[in-house]
Design an enzyme around this catalytic site. Sequence first.
Site, PDB file in Angstrom:
ATOM      1  N   CYS A 116       0.821  -1.225   0.000  1.00 63.73           N
ATOM      2  CA  CYS A 116       0.000   0.000   0.000  1.00 63.73           C
ATOM      3  C   CYS A 116       0.852   1.272   0.000  1.00 63.73           C
ATOM      4  O   CYS A 116       0.342   2.363  -0.236  1.00 63.73           O
ATOM      5  CB  CYS A 116      -0.934  -0.001   1.198  1.00 63.73           C
ATOM      6  SG  CYS A 116      -1.863  -1.516   1.321  1.00 63.73           S
ATOM      7  N   HIS A 256      -3.405   6.669   2.691  1.00 66.57           N
ATOM      8  CA  HIS A 256      -3.833   5.379   2.140  1.00 66.57           C
ATOM      9  C   HIS A 256      -5.208   5.047   2.715  1.00 66.57           C
ATOM     10  O   HIS A 256      -5.458   5.237   3.907  1.00 66.57           O
ATOM     11  CB  HIS A 256      -2.809   4.302   2.502  1.00 66.57           C
ATOM     12  CG  HIS A 256      -3.307   2.927   2.228  1.00 66.57           C
ATOM     13  ND1 HIS A 256      -3.853   2.571   1.012  1.00 66.57           N
ATOM     14  CD2 HIS A 256      -3.385   1.824   3.013  1.00 66.57           C
ATOM     15  CE1 HIS A 256      -4.219   1.317   1.059  1.00 66.57           C
ATOM     16  NE2 HIS A 256      -3.958   0.838   2.268  1.00 66.57           N
ATOM     17  N   ASN A 286     -10.219  -0.706  -0.090  1.00 67.30           N
ATOM     18  CA  ASN A 286      -8.757  -0.609  -0.034  1.00 67.30           C
ATOM     19  C   ASN A 286      -8.180  -1.141  -1.349  1.00 67.30           C
ATOM     20  O   ASN A 286      -8.312  -2.329  -1.649  1.00 67.30           O
ATOM     21  CB  ASN A 286      -8.273  -1.439   1.166  1.00 67.30           C
ATOM     22  CG  ASN A 286      -6.764  -1.419   1.341  1.00 67.30           C
ATOM     23  OD1 ASN A 286      -6.026  -1.012   0.435  1.00 67.30           O
ATOM     24  ND2 ASN A 286      -6.289  -1.872   2.476  1.00 67.30           N
TER      25      ASN A 286
HETATM   26  O1  UT7 Z   1      -3.888  -1.723   3.447  1.00 71.16           O
HETATM   27  C1  UT7 Z   1      -2.999  -2.323   4.341  1.00 71.16           C
HETATM   28  C2  UT7 Z   1      -3.298  -1.939   5.683  1.00 71.16           C
HETATM   29  N1  UT7 Z   1      -4.463  -2.628   6.184  1.00 71.16           N
HETATM   30  C3  UT7 Z   1      -5.109  -2.088   7.194  1.00 71.16           C
HETATM   31  O2  UT7 Z   1      -4.756  -1.010   7.587  1.00 71.16           O
HETATM   32  C4  UT7 Z   1      -6.242  -2.847   7.846  1.00 71.16           C
HETATM   33  C5  UT7 Z   1      -6.299  -2.475   9.292  1.00 71.16           C
HETATM   34  N2  UT7 Z   1      -7.271  -3.222  10.061  1.00 71.16           N
HETATM   35  C6  UT7 Z   1      -8.593  -3.004   9.987  1.00 71.16           C
HETATM   36  O3  UT7 Z   1      -9.031  -2.210   9.186  1.00 71.16           O
HETATM   37  C7  UT7 Z   1      -9.487  -3.707  10.960  1.00 71.16           C
HETATM   38  O4  UT7 Z   1      -8.719  -4.417  11.898  1.00 71.16           O
HETATM   39  C8  UT7 Z   1     -10.497  -4.680  10.299  1.00 71.16           C
HETATM   40  C9  UT7 Z   1     -11.555  -3.905   9.548  1.00 71.16           C
HETATM   41  C10 UT7 Z   1      -9.779  -5.624   9.354  1.00 71.16           C
HETATM   42  C11 UT7 Z   1     -11.216  -5.518  11.353  1.00 71.16           C
HETATM   43  O5  UT7 Z   1     -11.852  -4.661  12.305  1.00 71.16           O
HETATM   44  P1  UT7 Z   1     -11.721  -4.951  13.859  1.00 71.16           P
HETATM   45  O6  UT7 Z   1     -12.514  -3.938  14.537  1.00 71.16           O
HETATM   46  O7  UT7 Z   1     -10.245  -5.004  14.155  1.00 71.16           O
HETATM   47  O8  UT7 Z   1     -12.420  -6.335  13.994  1.00 71.16           O
HETATM   48  P2  UT7 Z   1     -11.848  -7.729  14.539  1.00 71.16           P
HETATM   49  O9  UT7 Z   1     -10.948  -8.333  13.511  1.00 71.16           O
HETATM   50  O10 UT7 Z   1     -11.321  -7.568  15.904  1.00 71.16           O
HETATM   51  O11 UT7 Z   1     -13.162  -8.545  14.617  1.00 71.16           O
HETATM   52  C12 UT7 Z   1     -14.202  -8.214  15.557  1.00 71.16           C
HETATM   53  C13 UT7 Z   1     -15.313  -9.222  15.382  1.00 71.16           C
HETATM   54  C14 UT7 Z   1     -14.837 -10.662  15.387  1.00 71.16           C
HETATM   55  O12 UT7 Z   1     -15.824 -11.450  16.029  1.00 71.16           O
HETATM   56  P3  UT7 Z   1     -15.593 -11.989  17.529  1.00 71.16           P
HETATM   57  O13 UT7 Z   1     -14.343 -12.786  17.458  1.00 71.16           O
HETATM   58  O14 UT7 Z   1     -15.451 -10.736  18.365  1.00 71.16           O
HETATM   59  O15 UT7 Z   1     -16.834 -12.763  17.786  1.00 71.16           O
HETATM   60  C15 UT7 Z   1     -14.805 -11.018  13.940  1.00 71.16           C
HETATM   61  O16 UT7 Z   1     -14.975 -12.394  13.707  1.00 71.16           O
HETATM   62  O17 UT7 Z   1     -15.945  -9.017  14.128  1.00 71.16           O
HETATM   63  C16 UT7 Z   1     -15.976 -10.233  13.418  1.00 71.16           C
HETATM   64  N3  UT7 Z   1     -15.871  -9.944  11.996  1.00 71.16           N
HETATM   65  C17 UT7 Z   1     -16.925  -9.704  11.218  1.00 71.16           C
HETATM   66  N4  UT7 Z   1     -18.241  -9.655  11.469  1.00 71.16           N
HETATM   67  C18 UT7 Z   1     -19.069  -9.367  10.460  1.00 71.16           C
HETATM   68  C19 UT7 Z   1     -14.746  -9.866  11.234  1.00 71.16           C
HETATM   69  N5  UT7 Z   1     -15.073  -9.567   9.971  1.00 71.16           N
HETATM   70  C20 UT7 Z   1     -16.417  -9.474   9.938  1.00 71.16           C
HETATM   71  C21 UT7 Z   1     -17.340  -9.196   8.916  1.00 71.16           C
HETATM   72  N6  UT7 Z   1     -18.642  -9.149   9.214  1.00 71.16           N
HETATM   73  N7  UT7 Z   1     -16.942  -8.960   7.652  1.00 71.16           N
END
Ligand code: UT7
Length: 329
Positions: A116, A256, A286
């Site tokens: 990125c 980004h 993204n």
């Molecule tokens: O371009 C390169 C750089 N990339 C980035 O900068 C990405 C940075 N990271 C992020 O943007 C975020 O971490 C994400 C959007 C990827 C994830 O958000 P989060 O708030 O960190 O969520 P999480 O991974 O901690 O997941 C929270 C919950 C989980 O459920 P439990 O374990 O709490 O029951 C996930 O399983 O949300 C669940 N979850 C979803 N639920 C519905 C994860 N993806 C989804 C989804 N729909 N698509």
Amino acid sequence: MNQQVSAGIISTGSFLPEKVLSNEDLEKMVETSSEWICSRTGIRERRIAEKDISASDLAVRAAERALERSGLSADQLDLIIVATITPDMFFPSTACIVQDRIGARKAAAFDISAACTGFVYGLTIAEQFIKLKTYRYVLVVGVEVLSKIVDWSDRNTCILFGDGAGAAIVGPVQPGKGIQYSHLRADGSGGDLLKVPAGGSKIPCSRDSLENGLHFLKMSGKDIFKFAVKVMEDSTRDAMEACALKVTDIDLLIPHQANLRIIHSGAKRLNLPPEKVWINIDRFGNISAASIPVALDEAVTSGKVREDSLVVLLGFGAGLTWGVNVLRW
Ligand code: UT7
């Protein structure tokens, strides 16, 4: 004496595939909801390339638009740099394919892999060649077809990414204009946080690697999130300090587009008002290396970036890599 010249962006161009994949479409593919995607990422829809489209197809369209606006012909280009993590193939480079297709007969060409941060890396490389008068005109393209390396059954990642290309023609500009400052950084110890494990020389393609889905993008979202917010603040402050400017001098920050919450947190820490931060993640998701040049092209063509605007491009991503360019338009 080889006196330095100033390097700057002469023109921009972008190309996004027509096909829109909405959050509602994704609800039918994985267990997710539009509400979750919007509130956790800010993404409403993304563009997805048709099956027979590859990175070079998108790159050529964006490059042709940038060339047209520059008033230059393709054979005036001295160098083509393509930043991508989804090249057409390992080799030849996608840059060589673009070079042939746009008819840049006198240009050297190579790809760079900085995820990125790819466009910021590419622009910084172009800047060096121009400043030293090795080359006059450089085409820098950021392009991705991430839909081809995303696991469409993994809700943690498939909701985030899209396809597209952005391009810039970089060349000599008046003293005081153009790129004022650039810095590039990397921390390879964070390499495991975001990667495609297989398909290279470490885990070559095999029945086993395919069965285990190792050719798909894997990400540890939470760790990347923290890194990104910190980088957005620290790199912007460092760059302003190096330029003897203040954060309040920034007319437009183009970060980004990885997550709206990252952008909002970074902007809040920097005390930047919303009108000074470009956001298009809601429409495109993204698009990795294409994210910044697509946003820049929108900002330029919409009139948001004007003569003398102070524009900051800020990239962060896999590698880990990060970097910044400060431009006086
Ligand atoms: O371009 C390169 C750089 N990339 C980035 O900068 C990405 C940075 N990271 C992020 O943007 C975020 O971490 C994400 C959007 C990827 C994830 O958000 P989060 O708030 O960190 O969520 P999480 O991974 O901690 O997941 C929270 C919950 C989980 O459920 P439990 O374990 O709490 O029951 C996930 O399983 O949300 C669940 N979850 C979803 N639920 C519905 C994860 N993806 C989804 C989804 N729909 N698509």
